[in-house]
Design a protein around this motif. Structure first.
Motif, PDB file in Angstrom:
ATOM      1  N   UNK A  44     -55.861 -25.034 -51.128  1.00 36.86           N
ATOM      2  CA  UNK A  44     -57.163 -25.459 -51.136  1.00 36.86           C
ATOM      3  C   UNK A  44     -57.989 -24.597 -50.137  1.00 36.86           C
ATOM      4  N   UNK A  45     -59.156 -24.036 -50.671  1.00 39.46           N
ATOM      5  CA  UNK A  45     -59.865 -23.189 -49.642  1.00 39.46           C
ATOM      6  C   UNK A  45     -61.060 -22.679 -50.397  1.00 39.46           C
ATOM      7  N   UNK A  46     -62.051 -22.335 -49.291  1.00 35.99           N
ATOM      8  CA  UNK A  46     -63.100 -22.145 -49.622  1.00 35.99           C
ATOM      9  C   UNK A  46     -63.303 -20.678 -50.569  1.00 35.99           C
ATOM     10  N   UNK A  47     -64.222 -20.902 -51.596  1.00 36.27           N
ATOM     11  CA  UNK A  47     -64.538 -19.769 -52.299  1.00 36.27           C
ATOM     12  C   UNK A  47     -64.933 -18.400 -51.821  1.00 36.27           C
ATOM     13  N   UNK A  48     -64.654 -17.114 -51.816  1.00 37.19           N
ATOM     14  CA  UNK A  48     -65.824 -16.010 -51.408  1.00 37.19           C
ATOM     15  C   UNK A  48     -65.881 -15.410 -52.705  1.00 37.19           C
ATOM     16  N   UNK A  49     -67.244 -15.218 -52.942  1.00 33.50           N
ATOM     17  CA  UNK A  49     -67.641 -14.729 -54.352  1.00 33.50           C
ATOM     18  C   UNK A  49     -68.129 -13.348 -54.386  1.00 33.50           C
ATOM     19  N   UNK A  50     -67.505 -12.561 -55.249  1.00 31.29           N
ATOM     20  CA  UNK A  50     -67.893 -11.204 -55.388  1.00 31.29           C
ATOM     21  C   UNK A  50     -68.433 -11.044 -56.977  1.00 31.29           C
ATOM     22  N   UNK A  51     -69.916 -10.853 -57.170  1.00 37.65           N
ATOM     23  CA  UNK A  51     -70.366 -10.671 -58.501  1.00 37.65           C
ATOM     24  C   UNK A  51     -69.611  -9.427 -59.331  1.00 37.65           C
ATOM     25  N   UNK A  52     -68.783  -8.497 -58.696  1.00 38.08           N
ATOM     26  CA  UNK A  52     -68.102  -7.459 -59.597  1.00 38.08           C
ATOM     27  C   UNK A  52     -67.082  -7.211 -58.392  1.00 38.08           C
ATOM     28  N   UNK A 110     -66.377  -4.118 -57.767  1.00 37.98           N
ATOM     29  CA  UNK A 110     -66.688  -3.130 -56.934  1.00 37.98           C
ATOM     30  C   UNK A 110     -67.371  -3.667 -55.547  1.00 37.98           C
ATOM     31  N   UNK A 111     -67.968  -4.810 -55.710  1.00 39.35           N
ATOM     32  CA  UNK A 111     -68.411  -5.684 -54.474  1.00 39.35           C
ATOM     33  C   UNK A 111     -67.240  -5.958 -53.599  1.00 39.35           C
ATOM     34  N   UNK A 112     -66.059  -6.430 -54.202  1.00 39.92           N
ATOM     35  CA  UNK A 112     -64.919  -6.896 -53.461  1.00 39.92           C
ATOM     36  C   UNK A 112     -64.484  -5.456 -52.949  1.00 39.92           C
ATOM     37  N   UNK A 171     -66.468 -12.057 -60.349  1.00 42.37           N
ATOM     38  CA  UNK A 171     -67.097 -12.357 -61.851  1.00 42.37           C
ATOM     39  C   UNK A 171     -67.082 -11.024 -62.252  1.00 42.37           C
ATOM     40  N   UNK A 172     -68.120 -10.691 -63.154  1.00 45.96           N
ATOM     41  CA  UNK A 172     -68.530  -9.531 -63.786  1.00 45.96           C
ATOM     42  C   UNK A 172     -68.210  -9.661 -65.327  1.00 45.96           C
ATOM     43  N   UNK A 173     -69.043  -9.066 -66.115  1.00 45.13           N
ATOM     44  CA  UNK A 173     -69.090  -9.359 -67.460  1.00 45.13           C
ATOM     45  C   UNK A 173     -68.438  -8.126 -68.055  1.00 45.13           C
ATOM     46  N   UNK A 213     -55.867  -8.712 -57.248  1.00 46.15           N
ATOM     47  CA  UNK A 213     -55.077  -9.430 -56.291  1.00 46.15           C
ATOM     48  C   UNK A 213     -54.718  -8.626 -55.041  1.00 46.15           C
ATOM     49  N   UNK A 214     -54.278  -7.323 -55.304  1.00 43.87           N
ATOM     50  CA  UNK A 214     -54.126  -6.706 -54.167  1.00 43.87           C
ATOM     51  C   UNK A 214     -55.392  -6.385 -53.282  1.00 43.87           C
ATOM     52  N   UNK A 215     -56.358  -6.006 -54.125  1.00 44.77           N
ATOM     53  CA  UNK A 215     -57.649  -5.679 -53.166  1.00 44.77           C
ATOM     54  C   UNK A 215     -58.120  -6.937 -52.417  1.00 44.77           C
ATOM     55  N   UNK A 216     -57.814  -7.946 -52.881  1.00 40.50           N
ATOM     56  CA  UNK A 216     -58.228  -9.261 -52.023  1.00 40.50           C
ATOM     57  C   UNK A 216     -57.071  -9.530 -50.883  1.00 40.50           C
ATOM     58  N   UNK A 217     -55.844  -9.413 -51.352  1.00 37.70           N
ATOM     59  CA  UNK A 217     -54.735  -9.577 -50.473  1.00 37.70           C
ATOM     60  C   UNK A 217     -55.004  -8.669 -48.932  1.00 37.70           C
ATOM     61  N   UNK A 218     -55.276  -7.413 -49.617  1.00 36.39           N
ATOM     62  CA  UNK A 218     -55.748  -6.422 -48.411  1.00 36.39           C
ATOM     63  C   UNK A 218     -56.743  -6.997 -47.385  1.00 36.39           C
ATOM     64  N   UNK A 219     -57.430  -7.923 -47.811  1.00 38.61           N
ATOM     65  CA  UNK A 219     -58.503  -8.179 -46.976  1.00 38.61           C
ATOM     66  C   UNK A 219     -58.379  -9.770 -46.438  1.00 38.61           C
ATOM     67  N   UNK A 220     -57.088 -10.209 -46.611  1.00 43.30           N
ATOM     68  CA  UNK A 220     -56.697 -11.272 -46.130  1.00 43.30           C
ATOM     69  C   UNK A 220     -56.625 -12.705 -47.081  1.00 43.30           C
ATOM     70  N   UNK A 221     -56.882 -12.404 -48.193  1.00 39.92           N
ATOM     71  CA  UNK A 221     -57.372 -13.652 -49.297  1.00 39.92           C
ATOM     72  C   UNK A 221     -55.944 -14.356 -49.479  1.00 39.92           C
ATOM     73  N   UNK A 222     -56.132 -15.967 -49.837  1.00 36.88           N
ATOM     74  CA  UNK A 222     -54.953 -16.433 -50.030  1.00 36.88           C
ATOM     75  C   UNK A 222     -54.599 -16.448 -51.625  1.00 36.88           C
TER      76      UNK A 222
END
Ligand SMILES: [Zn+2]
Ligand SMILES: [Zn+2]
Ligand SMILES: [Zn+2]
Ligand SMILES: [Zn+2]
Lengths: 466, 466
Positions: free
Chosen positions: B131-139, B141-143, B159-161, B182-191
């Protein structure tokens, strides 16, 4: 607005006028306020914004749940925000029911999982589920003609397709298996029932909906397969081997739970005790977010009131907006309203509900003894024909219509309504803002003219229909 | 056949002839057998029947599962039944992965459940979820441009369509978040990570598909929300409050599991060692029954061989039908085929795969050094233009194309393919029998002409592409 572009050229031309004096046509002279109402509704997003807020900030609103309670709070706040008066909840109590685990698989001859969902009110299978041979009935009528005691311990599968129609005419016939499939099967010894979903899509969504148990018969579990799963099961059965299914559904009755109707009003200036009632139902099934069923009806009725309030219009009679609770589980809000307002129904001049999605109407139905000409003039201004079918005003209006309250209904185009109805796919993206704006226009115009009409809609003896 | 009615009038007129001598047009004189092949395929149900059987009698066929093993048995039996020779399984071993519980909900500010599914290969959340707060990236590339360590303990929402296109051009760009989120997020500490499904529909189906972990980074769980759920989450985020999500997915790696490619042949009469390879992949994701992905490809390639066998036609070269295993989890069948046939690839004259649904082709792509005129004549007889884009023959052909095997591809219309791709809704009802028959016609004609061509498709040095 595109849906209407071909149907109401005169009305649209009228609606695009912002000042009356400049264009002194006969129609304009007669109906400057009406034109303003239509223009404001069609160019506005009042109805859509309400559905957007309700479905986004609450989501699903199953009757009796904490989510339905939050939806009431949300609606009270919204009704106050848009300027309705006398905003209140009229509470009542229901028997709660909640969904649990639901899984099914073909055990033999072709092992695979199937997607289904419990029907509202169904009992659970024994813990761990039931595994039994399928007894297949192409239609509910085939089941009705099966011999007694012929289904001992079997899982009954009732198929049968629903036809598409603008007025949803296929729903009643298709719904017989949902309503009565469990007891008709239990009567013959079955252990459980699966039905082809009552719906018109071919997506992998099962459609839920309320079922009923007949008195004096065993209560057996019943669930609905998505259409592609029902197709699959039919193909498997066509291979001619005995088919064994494992079914596990664990819904449960959770005892007394609160529900309620949320009410707000534009109090009439001359005959405040006389009521023109416009409504939708606030509860939804638990699978989707209840955008078309019936967030749309809440947006349409409350949005219509908002149009009148924002225009500073003061009706002679009171316009009452009702957001009924617990419609899905047996019109319980409608019956509660009838019971609470029993002595006041004589003051209900006209009542209607939107509960058929978000598409615009294609005709207008009457449920009045007098004053048809007022409703006909509304239809005329909207470019809509009158229907030759009578109405009881909508599901939650039925109980008071039965006691003589006059009704009308905008017959919305429900051709695609049963593609989404009672599925997880009933979500906001399915609503076209222009569609809902047109419905808001119709409701606002009708409420305004009915609330101001010199004629009445009630028979001399309003209890005549009782 | 309707799709083709406007495109191949001459071909259709030809195809409707059942006797050659009666109608001695130039084209007829040149191509009586070709006309017979087209007519037989277009009026037959060979391809559809194979998809129907596979999806009905097996259902989902996740790589490495017992269901995929049953699908191999089924395919061996079917290949023998339709008269293929040298029917065999070429087994290989993969790392198995299976789906578990998967639930998600918004905890605050607007509590509600969300529908999602784990991506293939994802690790699980801790037992009970995260359970954690959402960090939102529209695309995506934003991540990628987010600072390191900026996402500590967060659940990332990307997101991103995806845009619709006949050739699926939107898939690659949209798929970056699935592959690398997953790895781009993990690299930045995400759960954990949730993405908007890679798909083009607006139904409440999450789309699964394989993800990858980069070496040297923590492995965090990743799942895909359905498009309406992603819309909903965006609307909730737009309200401007912190959004907390509870996510629980429990997929697991299950160790070594068997997979395999199923092979059958029409052995060539003059150059049996030379191979024209037509194929699809036998495995599917676990959510649907894999009708369009890729039961269709199995039906098209095996159905094409069946047409030739039923017509009593004996090709000079061998026509080999391959039903690849474990495509979805990394083209593992394609790589296994390459490795096993390494020393024999020089004898592969031409190879292709259907893995883009069941709609007919709108153009023909080349991946050959020589003999383009043979494939151009096939396109001409089908009324199809040649593409200016090269091909590697299809996903499972890529590994051998990289080693110099000549390829071609019928570019099927994939405009709506990603509405269903990797969802529970990939089921048989989505296939039009006429569409698949047209693909069978194309494959049968191409295989026949390639197997009999006097010209070759191989460069002088077939390893040139390596
Ligand atoms: Zn409803
Ligand atoms: Zn309903
Ligand atoms: Zn595929
Ligand atoms: Zn795939």
């Amino acid at each position: 607005m595109k849906h209407w572009a071909l149907m109401g050229v005169a009305t649209l031309a009228l609606a695009s006028c912002t000042t009356v004096a400049d264009q002194p046509s006969d129609m304009m002279m007669k109906a400057p306020v009406e034109a303003m109402i239509l223009e404001a509704a069609r160019s506005g997003t009042q109805g859509y914004d309400i559905v957007e807020g309700l479905t986004t900030e609450i989501g699903q609103r199953l009757a009796g749940t904490e989510a339905e309670a939050r939806a009431r709070d949300w609606t009270v706040a919204k009704f106050k925000e848009i300027g309705l008066q006398n905003v209140r909840v009229e509470p009542f109590t229901i028997s709660g029911w909640e969904r649990g685990v639901e899984t099914a698989s073909i055990v033999s001859p072709f092992p695979q999982e199937m997607l289904l969902t419990a029907l509202g009110g169904s009992v659970a299978t024994p813990a761990g589920g039931v595994t039994a041979e399928i007894a297949y009935f192409p239609t509910f009528e085939d089941l009705e003609s099966a011999p007694m005691d012929s289904l001992d311990g079997k899982i009954v599968f009732i198929s049968g397709r629903m036809d598409k129609a603008p007025n949803g005419a296929g729903y009643g016939p298709a719904n017989r298996k949902r309503r009565s499939g469990a007891s008709e099967s239990a009567k013959r010894g079955a252990a459980a029932v699966v039905i082809r979903s009552v719906g018109t899509d071919s997506h992998r969504f099962p459609h839920t909906g309320q079922m009923r148990y007949a008195d004096g018969l065993p209560k057996i579990p019943i669930a609905a397969l998505s259409a592609p799963d029902a197709d699959q099961l039919e193909r498997i059965l066509e291979r001619g081997q005995a088919v064994t299914m494992a079914l596990n559904i664990q819904p449960r009755a959770v005892g007394d739970r609160p529900s309620g109707n949320v009410i707000g009003e534009i109090v009439g200036t001359e005959r405040p005790e006389e009521i023109v009632l416009i409504s939708g139902h606030l509860d939804s099934w638990d699978l989707g977010t209840g955008a078309i069923d019936d967030g749309a009806g809440i947006g349409i009725s409350a949005g219509a009131a908002q149009i009148l309030i924002e225009a500073g219009l003061k009706p002679k009679r009171t316009i009452r907006v009702v957001a009924y609770g617990a419609e899905e589980v047996g019109l319980l809000g409608g019956f509660a309203y009838r019971d609470l307002h029993k002595d006041d129904l004589i003051n209900h001049v006209l009542a209607t509900e939107s509960d058929f999605g978000s598409k615009p109407a294609y005709e207008v139905q009457l449920g009045v003894t007098e004053g048809a000409e007022v409703i006909e003039s509304v239809a005329d201004m909207l470019g809509l024909p009158m229907s030759d079918q009578p109405t009881n005003g909508g599901p939650d209006i039925g109980p008071i219509a039965a006691l003589g309250v006059p009704t009308m209904r905008f017959q919305q185009d429900g051709t695609d309504y049963f593609d989404l109805h009672h599925t997880p796919d009933d979500t906001l993206d399915k609503i076209d803002p222009d569609d809902i704006a047109e419905n808001v226009a119709a409701f606002a115009l009708m409420a305004w003219l009915a609330a101001n009409a010199d004629t009445d809609f009630r028979a001399d003896d309003p209890q005549a229909g009782n």
